[in-house]
Design an enzyme around this catalytic site. Structure first.
Site, PDB file in Angstrom:
ATOM      1  N   TYR A  18      -1.585  -1.646  10.895  1.00 44.14           N
ATOM      2  CA  TYR A  18      -1.763  -1.825   9.450  1.00 44.14           C
ATOM      3  C   TYR A  18      -0.613  -1.187   8.665  1.00 44.14           C
ATOM      4  CZ  TYR A  18      -3.580  -1.569   4.716  1.00 44.14           C
ATOM      5  OH  TYR A  18      -3.709  -1.693   3.347  1.00 44.14           O
ATOM      6  N   SER A  77       0.876  -1.179   0.000  1.00 48.42           N
ATOM      7  CA  SER A  77       0.000   0.000   0.000  1.00 48.42           C
ATOM      8  C   SER A  77       0.908   1.222   0.000  1.00 48.42           C
ATOM      9  CB  SER A  77      -0.838  -0.011   1.284  1.00 48.42           C
ATOM     10  OG  SER A  77      -1.430   1.240   1.515  1.00 48.42           O
TER      11      SER A  77
END
Ligand SMILES: NC(=O)c1ccc[n+]([C@@H]2O[C@H](COP(=O)([O-])OP(=O)(O)OC[C@H]3O[C@@H](n4cnc5c(N)ncnc54)[C@H](OP(=O)(O)O)[C@@H]3O)[C@@H](O)[C@H]2O)c1
Length: 260
Positions: free
Chosen positions: A154, A141
């Site tokens: 995360y 990401s």
């Protein structure tokens, strides 16, 4: 004899993973699709078989559980299949102050986003090296490039994915096996709902759909690109983050992740 021409996609029941499955089928690849929602996988298998005459195996697997990756690998071997393209796509996030978060969810996130990805890569890689061909895509990401207050675990899992993948891509130079880290920015999937970040600056405005991100990632993976950041805006933000003092970057990231 093992058939060494399968593409394994984790998290193929929706979002970016489902789109990747369709693109791989269009490109004539034989598929092994895995996720927890087996009914959804059955529907996708049927659709890909009808539309593209694709050969599709589906396997139910909860990769947030310990040992699930090695069980998945054993099941693939027991079917007499082997994998020359591995797409580690399954992943999820979670919003909130670390101090108050559900620890079980954070540990499952680490198991899915980091441990299972690492395990599958380690189990499948030797066969690729032996065959002198392989493609691996690890889905990270843009979160991989900085710490993320309110989604601390995360963001840190995605930093692991990026660093781990870049390092092994370097080790594998000249073997015929490439490792691509796909770094999407906010994308219209079920991710934001699952992570409870729908009402944030990060997920406001016009977002790309999963098909666009998957097409970009597939092309970069087949070319053997090492890091693939999707979208001009995301590329600029990643670059700006590298030349801005880290303390500022962390504060700005918090503003993006916080609820409106
Ligand atoms: N959407 C974004 O804004 C965005 C941005 C950057 C990076 N990413 C990354 O992109 C990847 C794909 O996410 P997405 O946006 O497509 O999200 P999504 O729509 O929520 O899809 C997630 C996929 O992962 C699977 N999955 C979740 N938990 C799993 C588990 N325990 N075991 C096996 N499979 C599991 C889900 O299937 P089941 O529920 O059936 O198991 C689903 O197929 C993730 O790694 C995510 O971190 C997404």
């Amino acid at each position: 004899m093992e058939n060494a021409n399968y593409t394994l996609i984790t998290g193929a029941s929706g979002g970016i993973g489902k789109e990747l499955a369709e693109i791989c089928a269009v490109n004539g690849q034989k598929l092994i699709l895995c996720a927890r929602n087996i009914e959804r996988l059955e529907e996708i298998k049927k659709e890909l078989e009808e539309k593209y005459k694709a050969q599709v195996f589906i396997i139910k697997s909860d990769l947030a559980q310990a040992n699930s990756a090695s069980l998945l690998f054993k099941e693939i071997k027991s079917k007499g299949l082997s994998v020359n393209i591995l797409i580690n796509n399954a992943g999820f996030g979670d919003f909130g102050f670390f101090e108050k978060c559900d620890l079980k969810i954070q540990l499952e996130m680490i198991q899915l986003n980091i441990t299972s990805l690492t395990e599958l890569t380690r189990l499948i890689l030797p066969n690729m090296v032996e065959q002198k061909y392989g493609r691996i895509m690890n889905v990270a990401s843009v979160a991989a490039f900085q710490p993320g207050p309110l989604m601390s675990v995360y963001f840190a899992t995605k930093a692991f994915v990026l660093h781990f993948s870049e390092a092994i891509a370097n080790e594998l130079k000249g073997t015929g096996v490439t490792v691509t880290t796909l770094c999407p920015g906010p994308t219209k999937t079920n991710f934001d709902k699952a992570a409870n970040v729908t009402n944030t600056a990060l997920f406001s405005g016009k977002l790309p759909g999963p098909k666009e991100v998957a097409e970009f990632g597939f092309k970069k993976m087949m070319k053997g690109k090492i890091v693939a950041i999707h979208g001009f805006k995301n590329k600029v933000l990643v670059f700006a983050g590298k030349i801005t003092p880290r303390r500022l970057v962390v504060n700005m990231t918090r503003k993006m992740v916080d609820k409106k």
